[in-house]
Design a protein around this motif. Structure first.
Motif, short mmCIF file in Angstrom:
data_model
loop_
_atom_site.label_atom_id
_atom_site.label_comp_id
_atom_site.label_asym_id
_atom_site.label_seq_id
_atom_site.Cartn_x
_atom_site.Cartn_y
_atom_site.Cartn_z
N GLY A 152 0.98 -1.25 -0.01
CA GLY A 152 0.08 -0.14 0.03
C GLY A 152 0.74 1.20 -0.16
O GLY A 152 1.88 1.22 0.59
N LEU A 161 -7.84 5.53 -0.27
CA LEU A 161 -7.92 4.14 -0.23
C LEU A 161 -8.09 3.59 -1.76
O LEU A 161 -7.44 2.44 -2.23
CB LEU A 161 -9.15 3.56 0.55
N THR A 169 -2.73 3.70 1.59
CA THR A 169 -3.16 2.95 2.63
C THR A 169 -2.71 3.66 4.05
O THR A 169 -2.99 3.34 5.16
CB THR A 169 -2.94 1.47 2.84
N THR A 170 -1.49 4.52 3.97
CA THR A 170 -1.01 5.34 5.00
C THR A 170 -0.51 6.89 4.33
O THR A 170 -0.31 6.93 3.31
CB THR A 170 0.37 4.77 5.15
N VAL A 215 -7.64 4.94 6.35
CA VAL A 215 -6.48 4.62 6.03
C VAL A 215 -5.54 4.92 7.41
O VAL A 215 -6.24 5.58 8.27
CB VAL A 215 -5.76 5.26 4.84
N LYS A 217 5.16 -0.43 7.54
CA LYS A 217 4.54 0.06 6.36
C LYS A 217 5.72 0.08 5.07
O LYS A 217 6.91 -0.04 5.40
CB LYS A 217 3.87 1.36 6.52
N ASP A 277 -1.06 -4.41 4.03
CA ASP A 277 -1.48 -3.33 3.29
C ASP A 277 -1.16 -3.53 1.97
O ASP A 277 -0.02 -3.32 1.78
CB ASP A 277 -1.15 -1.92 3.78
N VAL A 312 -7.44 -3.38 -3.09
CA VAL A 312 -6.86 -2.88 -2.24
C VAL A 312 -7.15 -3.52 -0.73
O VAL A 312 -8.41 -3.80 -0.43
CB VAL A 312 -6.94 -1.46 -1.92
N LYS A 353 -6.45 -3.46 3.20
CA LYS A 353 -6.08 -2.79 4.32
C LYS A 353 -6.01 -3.52 5.52
O LYS A 353 -7.30 -4.15 5.99
CB LYS A 353 -6.85 -1.55 4.33
N GLY A 382 -9.13 2.79 9.74
CA GLY A 382 -7.63 3.23 9.98
C GLY A 382 -7.44 3.66 11.41
O GLY A 382 -8.15 3.60 12.21
#
Length: 450
Positions: A56, A82, A87-88, A116, A375, A385, A423, A425, A443
């Motif tokens: 992600g 997203l 994702t971050t 996210v 991440k 992610d 995607v 997550k 998130g």
């Protein structure tokens, strides 16, 4: 049994390469990497045959709550992120008051509304905020702080080099990171006054003259020197000019192991002659084709190590592009088209290696901002992610099909090639078949340590 597994994909592990392996996840974490056939059973299986599987994205440069309520934008714009494979996000907060009284509620809002994961950057404008830097870290896990060498006219002022040097020393003392907006205030002021008098109803191209390229270049030189004196880590946000990027390349020859530089998908894909016109008004301004090519050159040689968006969502009614160069507000919604724009302009149009693009959108910002390897990578114990990427999928962009509340896109009517198909997550399918299938509040706030 696994919660989810992704099989038959071409898996990208930043810094290592591409592998024909499967990924198994449980309780939100990656727990297995192996040949797809050897993965155990899972409650859910994603067949990524013919597709890339990438981490992600980490977009370290986002603004929320500027033109609408923070809570509302935290919900809508993180869903746009997203759907774009981000994702971050790193959200910049600003203001003239102490942040101590607001951070707890901000974090609660993030965990109630965001789809996210979010880390926070705090802008430092006052002596009070500077004194509290260490407390922001100890209580809330904020590990980077932003300094504006040039303000945004009518919104907030810049700060002096003396103030920045003292801030850099504070940041260095705890091992944190200083983010810097590099434009020379005096040069921008003189250019703005000249352009606003001569062309008060000017175009996007005229707006580019309101802060000349040299204003960014010389500010980068000053920031680089100040950081070398204070000994702090530094992150130069939104590099927008060929001259600025070229100067960075020269400065790196004399050192700068602690200094990183970002550019954005907008500066890499939109020119000052773009048909979107003043919808693309931004600070710093959108530049020319020469700058786009110069920035891509410095992406390829490693000078620019990170990609952000500088996303500022707003509607056409708030943007007021029809009011001309001076009346239009700065900012644009861009986060959902971040990855497709980078792939279209970099991989497809300029044949930039895929690894060169993806590492700057995943691993590098995660490392710089202290959330790697949680991440930004695909590894055992990293967060699950993940993005199943169809690199050849081409879509004609319409703002109505995007998830932002904004009613325009800089890519309206343009074809972008390379879109997320699925995607994942936190080990759950979050976006598939064009739909978001997780609820707001999925998130988390990322409290970081040094």
């Amino acid at each position: 049994m696994l919660d989810i597994k992704i099989v038959n994909g071409n898996v990208y592990v930043p810094g290592s390469g591409f592998f024909n392996i499967g990924i198994g996840a449980k309780q939100g974490k990656i727990v297995l990497l192996s040949e797809s056939a050897y993965l155990p059973e899972a409650q859910s299986t994603i067949d990524a045959k013919g597709k890339f599987v990438i981490p992600g994205l980490v977009d370290p440069h986002v603004h929320l709550g500027i033109f609408k309520d923070f809570e509302q934008e935290c919900e809508t714009e993180t869903r746009a992120a997203l759907a774009g494979g981000v994702t971050t996000i790193g959200v910049f907060m600003g203001g003239g008051e102490s942040y101590l009284g607001m951070l707890e509620n901000l974090i609660k809002t993030i965990e109630k509304k965001s789809s996210v994961d979010v880390l926070l950057h705090l802008s430092i404008f006052t002596d009070v905020q500077m004194k509290e830097i260490e407390e922001y870290y100890k209580r809330f896990g904020v590990t980077d702080f932003k300094f504006y060498m040039c303000g945004v006219k009518g919104v907030f002022p810049g700060v002096s080099d003396g103030f920045i040097l003292e801030g850099f020393k504070k940041v260095a003392a705890i091992g944190a990171l200083a983010c810097v907006h590099c434009e020379d205030q005096s040069m921008a002021d003189i250019a703005f006054e000249k352009v606003s008098k001569e062309k008060p109803n000017g175009t996007l191209e005229d707006w580019a003259d309101s802060s000349p390229n040299i204003a960014e270049e010389i500010a980068i030189m000053r920031a680089f020197y100040l950081a070398s004196q204070a000994g702090n880590r530094m992150y130069i946000v939104h590099t927008s000019t060929k001259e600025g990027a070229d100067r960075l390349a020269e400065l790196y020859k004399t050192g700068g192991e602690k200094i990183f530089a970002e550019t954005t998908s907008a500066y890499l894909s939109i020119s000052k002659k773009d048909p979107s016109g003043l919808l693309a008004k931004m600070v710093p301004p959108i530049r020319g084709e020469k700058d786009i090519e110069g920035l891509w050159d410095r992406v390829k040689d490693g000078t620019l190590s990170s990609f952000g968006t500088d996303n500022v969502s707003l509607s056409k009614a708030v943007k007021q592009a029809e009011k001309g160069m001076l009346g239009a507000m700065p900012g644009y919604p861009i986060i959902q088209t971040h990855l497709p724009a980078l792939l279209t302009e970099g991989y497809h149009k300029r044949k930039v290696p895929l690894d060169t693009i993806l590492i700057r959108a995943t691993k590098n910002p995660a490392e710089i901002f202290g959330v790697y390897p949680q991440k930004g990578t695909i590894a055992v114990n990293s967060d699950a992610d993940l993005v199943v990427l169809d690199i050849d999928k081409e879509i004609t962009v319409t703002s109505k099909a995007l998830f932002s509340y904004s009613d325009f896109s800089l890519y309206e009517g343009k074809k972008l090639k390379g879109w997320p198909e699925v995607v994942i997550k936190g080990g759950k399918v979050a976006f598939k078949d064009g739909k978001i299938i997780i609820d707001p509040g999925s998130g988390r706030y990322l409290k970081r340590t040094l």
